[in-house]
Design a protein around this motif. Sequence first.
Motif, PDB file in Angstrom:
ATOM      1  N   ASP A 197      67.187 -35.342  26.916  1.00  0.00           N
ATOM      2  CA  ASP A 197      66.756 -36.607  26.278  1.00  0.00           C
ATOM      3  C   ASP A 197      66.399 -36.451  24.809  1.00  0.00           C
ATOM      4  OD1 ASP A 197      65.145 -37.911  29.253  1.00  0.00           O
ATOM      5  OD2 ASP A 197      67.122 -38.269  28.383  1.00  0.00           O
ATOM      6  N   ASP A 198      65.453 -35.573  24.557  1.00  0.00           N
ATOM      7  CA  ASP A 198      65.009 -35.464  23.164  1.00  0.00           C
ATOM      8  C   ASP A 198      64.980 -34.021  22.667  1.00  0.00           C
ATOM      9  OD1 ASP A 198      61.428 -35.947  23.917  1.00  0.00           O
ATOM     10  OD2 ASP A 198      63.008 -34.771  24.858  1.00  0.00           O
ATOM     11  N   PHE A 199      65.669 -33.127  23.383  1.00  0.00           N
ATOM     12  CA  PHE A 199      65.730 -31.766  22.871  1.00  0.00           C
ATOM     13  C   PHE A 199      67.018 -31.076  23.326  1.00  0.00           C
ATOM     14  CE2 PHE A 199      64.777 -29.232  26.678  1.00  0.00           C
ATOM     15  CZ  PHE A 199      64.210 -30.173  27.518  1.00  0.00           C
ATOM     16  N   LEU A 200      67.292 -29.951  22.655  1.00  0.00           N
ATOM     17  CA  LEU A 200      68.473 -29.148  22.998  1.00  0.00           C
ATOM     18  C   LEU A 200      68.039 -27.780  23.498  1.00  0.00           C
ATOM     19  CD1 LEU A 200      70.766 -29.580  19.826  1.00  0.00           C
ATOM     20  CD2 LEU A 200      70.866 -30.885  21.935  1.00  0.00           C
ATOM     21  N   ILE A 201      68.806 -27.251  24.446  1.00  0.00           N
ATOM     22  CA  ILE A 201      68.624 -25.848  24.837  1.00  0.00           C
ATOM     23  C   ILE A 201      69.885 -25.127  24.370  1.00  0.00           C
ATOM     24  CG2 ILE A 201      68.412 -24.199  26.726  1.00  0.00           C
ATOM     25  CD1 ILE A 201      66.856 -26.257  28.272  1.00  0.00           C
ATOM     26  N   ILE A 202      69.646 -24.139  23.503  1.00  0.00           N
ATOM     27  CA  ILE A 202      70.778 -23.447  22.867  1.00  0.00           C
ATOM     28  C   ILE A 202      70.777 -21.995  23.301  1.00  0.00           C
ATOM     29  CG2 ILE A 202      71.740 -22.744  20.633  1.00  0.00           C
ATOM     30  CD1 ILE A 202      70.012 -25.213  19.559  1.00  0.00           C
ATOM     31  N   LYS A 203      71.973 -21.528  23.698  1.00  0.00           N
ATOM     32  CA  LYS A 203      72.077 -20.105  24.040  1.00  0.00           C
ATOM     33  C   LYS A 203      72.852 -19.404  22.950  1.00  0.00           C
ATOM     34  CE  LYS A 203      71.500 -20.535  28.951  1.00  0.00           C
ATOM     35  NZ  LYS A 203      72.093 -21.019  30.144  1.00  0.00           N
ATOM     36  N   LEU A 204      72.273 -18.281  22.501  1.00  0.00           N
ATOM     37  CA  LEU A 204      72.935 -17.490  21.460  1.00  0.00           C
ATOM     38  C   LEU A 204      73.685 -16.331  22.091  1.00  0.00           C
ATOM     39  CD1 LEU A 204      70.082 -17.316  18.766  1.00  0.00           C
ATOM     40  CD2 LEU A 204      71.941 -18.970  18.948  1.00  0.00           C
ATOM     41  N   HIS A 205      74.574 -15.724  21.298  1.00  0.00           N
ATOM     42  CA  HIS A 205      75.396 -14.626  21.821  1.00  0.00           C
ATOM     43  C   HIS A 205      74.555 -13.396  22.180  1.00  0.00           C
ATOM     44  CE1 HIS A 205      74.818 -12.860  17.855  1.00  0.00           C
ATOM     45  NE2 HIS A 205      75.344 -11.747  18.335  1.00  0.00           N
ATOM     46  N   ASN A 206      73.331 -13.305  21.573  1.00  0.00           N
ATOM     47  CA  ASN A 206      72.476 -12.133  21.825  1.00  0.00           C
ATOM     48  C   ASN A 206      71.556 -12.359  23.020  1.00  0.00           C
ATOM     49  OD1 ASN A 206      70.753 -13.981  20.731  1.00  0.00           O
ATOM     50  ND2 ASN A 206      70.286 -12.825  18.875  1.00  0.00           N
ATOM     51  N   ASN A 207      71.906 -13.327  23.846  1.00  0.00           N
ATOM     52  CA  ASN A 207      71.189 -13.589  25.103  1.00  0.00           C
ATOM     53  C   ASN A 207      69.816 -14.229  24.905  1.00  0.00           C
ATOM     54  OD1 ASN A 207      71.583 -13.532  27.834  1.00  0.00           O
ATOM     55  ND2 ASN A 207      70.534 -11.587  28.134  1.00  0.00           N
ATOM     56  N   ILE A 208      69.587 -14.760  23.710  1.00  0.00           N
ATOM     57  CA  ILE A 208      68.306 -15.433  23.454  1.00  0.00           C
ATOM     58  C   ILE A 208      68.519 -16.943  23.552  1.00  0.00           C
ATOM     59  CG2 ILE A 208      66.567 -15.930  21.667  1.00  0.00           C
ATOM     60  CD1 ILE A 208      66.881 -13.046  20.723  1.00  0.00           C
ATOM     61  N   THR A 209      67.553 -17.600  24.185  1.00  0.00           N
ATOM     62  CA  THR A 209      67.617 -19.058  24.346  1.00  0.00           C
ATOM     63  C   THR A 209      66.646 -19.723  23.382  1.00  0.00           C
ATOM     64  OG1 THR A 209      68.097 -18.753  26.686  1.00  0.00           O
ATOM     65  CG2 THR A 209      67.420 -20.949  26.014  1.00  0.00           C
ATOM     66  N   ILE A 210      67.113 -20.793  22.779  1.00  0.00           N
ATOM     67  CA  ILE A 210      66.289 -21.523  21.802  1.00  0.00           C
ATOM     68  C   ILE A 210      66.097 -22.943  22.323  1.00  0.00           C
ATOM     69  CG2 ILE A 210      66.152 -22.208  19.345  1.00  0.00           C
ATOM     70  CD1 ILE A 210      66.711 -19.238  19.645  1.00  0.00           C
ATOM     71  N   THR A 211      64.922 -23.498  22.068  1.00  0.00           N
ATOM     72  CA  THR A 211      64.755 -24.929  22.326  1.00  0.00           C
ATOM     73  C   THR A 211      64.400 -25.583  20.995  1.00  0.00           C
ATOM     74  OG1 THR A 211      62.425 -24.629  22.874  1.00  0.00           O
ATOM     75  CG2 THR A 211      63.945 -24.709  24.707  1.00  0.00           C
ATOM     76  N   CYS A 212      64.993 -26.735  20.767  1.00  0.00           N
ATOM     77  CA  CYS A 212      64.634 -27.437  19.530  1.00  0.00           C
ATOM     78  C   CYS A 212      64.741 -28.941  19.740  1.00  0.00           C
ATOM     79  CB  CYS A 212      65.500 -26.981  18.367  1.00  0.00           C
ATOM     80  SG  CYS A 212      67.207 -27.469  18.484  1.00  0.00           S
TER      81      CYS A 212
END
Lengths: 403, 105
Positions: free
Chosen positions: B55-70
């Motif tokens: 709804d109001d945020f993204l879950i992003i997966k990076l190639h280095n296996n780290i997950t970001i929320t923004c």
Amino acid sequence: MLLEILVLILALVLGIFAGLITGLIPGIHVNLISIFLISLPLAFIPPLASLIFIVSMSITHTFLDFIPSIFLGAPDEDTSLSILPGHELLNKGGGYKAILYTLYGSCIGIIIIFIFTPLFLFILPKIYSYIKTIMFLILIFASLYLIIKERKSKLFALIVFFLSGFLGLATLNLPIKNSLLPLLTGLFGSSSLITSLMKKEKIPKQTLTPLKKIKITKKELANSGIASCLAAPLCTFLPSLGSSQAAVIGSDLTGETNRKQFLILLGSINTIVAGLSFITLYSIKKARTGTALALSKVLNSLNLLHLSIISITIFISGLVAFFLTIYIGKLFAKNINKFNYKFLSLSVLIFLTILSFIFSGFLGLLIFIISTFTGLSAILLGIRRTHLMGSLMLPSILLYMPF
Amino acid sequence: MRLMKLSLSLSFLGIFFLLFLPNIIKPKQVFNYPQLKTNERVKTIGKIIEVETYDDFLIIKLHNNITITCSNCNLKENQEIEVEGKVTEYKQNLHIQAEKIKNVT
């Protein structure tokens, strides 16, 4: 099969022993041991054994932790309110009596846990989602209620609430391990010890009043029981609301309580919060205490078997802890006046300082020092120390605010 | 009285300093998931391999296996980004709650 049963019995014995250690040594909290436990590789420990260990440790702790609070003036956040009434009795030679009052309370607490368990199992899951939407309002109301009920100065109470609230926010925002240890130890433990050091106290010889001669009227018992029933269950599923705040709310709701009733109430609430937190974990899958959180990490989900084992463990450890408290309480009472009280307070203070550094590093030590000054401010301003729980309440209010 | 004023003053000053401290502490550079520790402020660079929109945020997966929320960010797969934020835990997984995101491609 026999080996498995022996392992479970061993877990119970070790749990009770751990609860005895955490209860008697100021600054060492059950949460600390729980954090330590879950950081170990637990593959070789049967989950049921971990469950029994954590529950028995938690319950035993609630029986014994009033001993250092009353005899050494070194409470944790749950027993901080016992200092004043407990110390008054200690100075009159009634320290052991104070312990017995809290013991009565803990026993009532065990009974109330079993009375409330069905309510928590069947009603709480149905109403929790509604409560969650207004959680921040409940916490704001509880905070305001406690501030308004402050007898000395509401303004000072408000200042201390926000001061400790910002301290809590700052602490939780910093990259340190076990941040609650230096925070709460400083607010409630070391600040009390410093005021003990400032007083010229010589503890008189203590009277060992036999259990049979402890006079509690039915009205006093009923008052404390009702107050516990009204306030304690709230704290088991509302975040940041602790035993001491429940005690204030409960005693206010039932009218004037004397020193005896207040100690019984404190003992009762302390045990109820610890016991019902495990039932809350089962019913709404929320951990509201450090030990419940540790249990949730050991066992991904609880079933009826776990619930039954929790209930049996609460009963057995409560029974053992009852006798342990009487025995150790007597030991303390017989010997406390032989010690140099200032030396004892100073030793405990140094111990807590070292503990904060070991578990939380330099930043932890800094937080410990600042929270000690904050706790000291509250004591010197003459207001209830429950307002220092703003350190957890304000962050919780902000967390649950929908905007 | 004097001690009370001293305690209160030191308390105020100390808390103010603690509130300001996260702005002084430089974020630690991390390169993969095992380096993440709860509550730490970290910085990482990585290529986006997956974006999940809520709804109001993204879950992003990076190639280095780290997950970001923004929240309120506009990012796509294959972008290379530098992220600065705080490590938080959600359902026993650590991820970085992004405070600053910079496109490095």
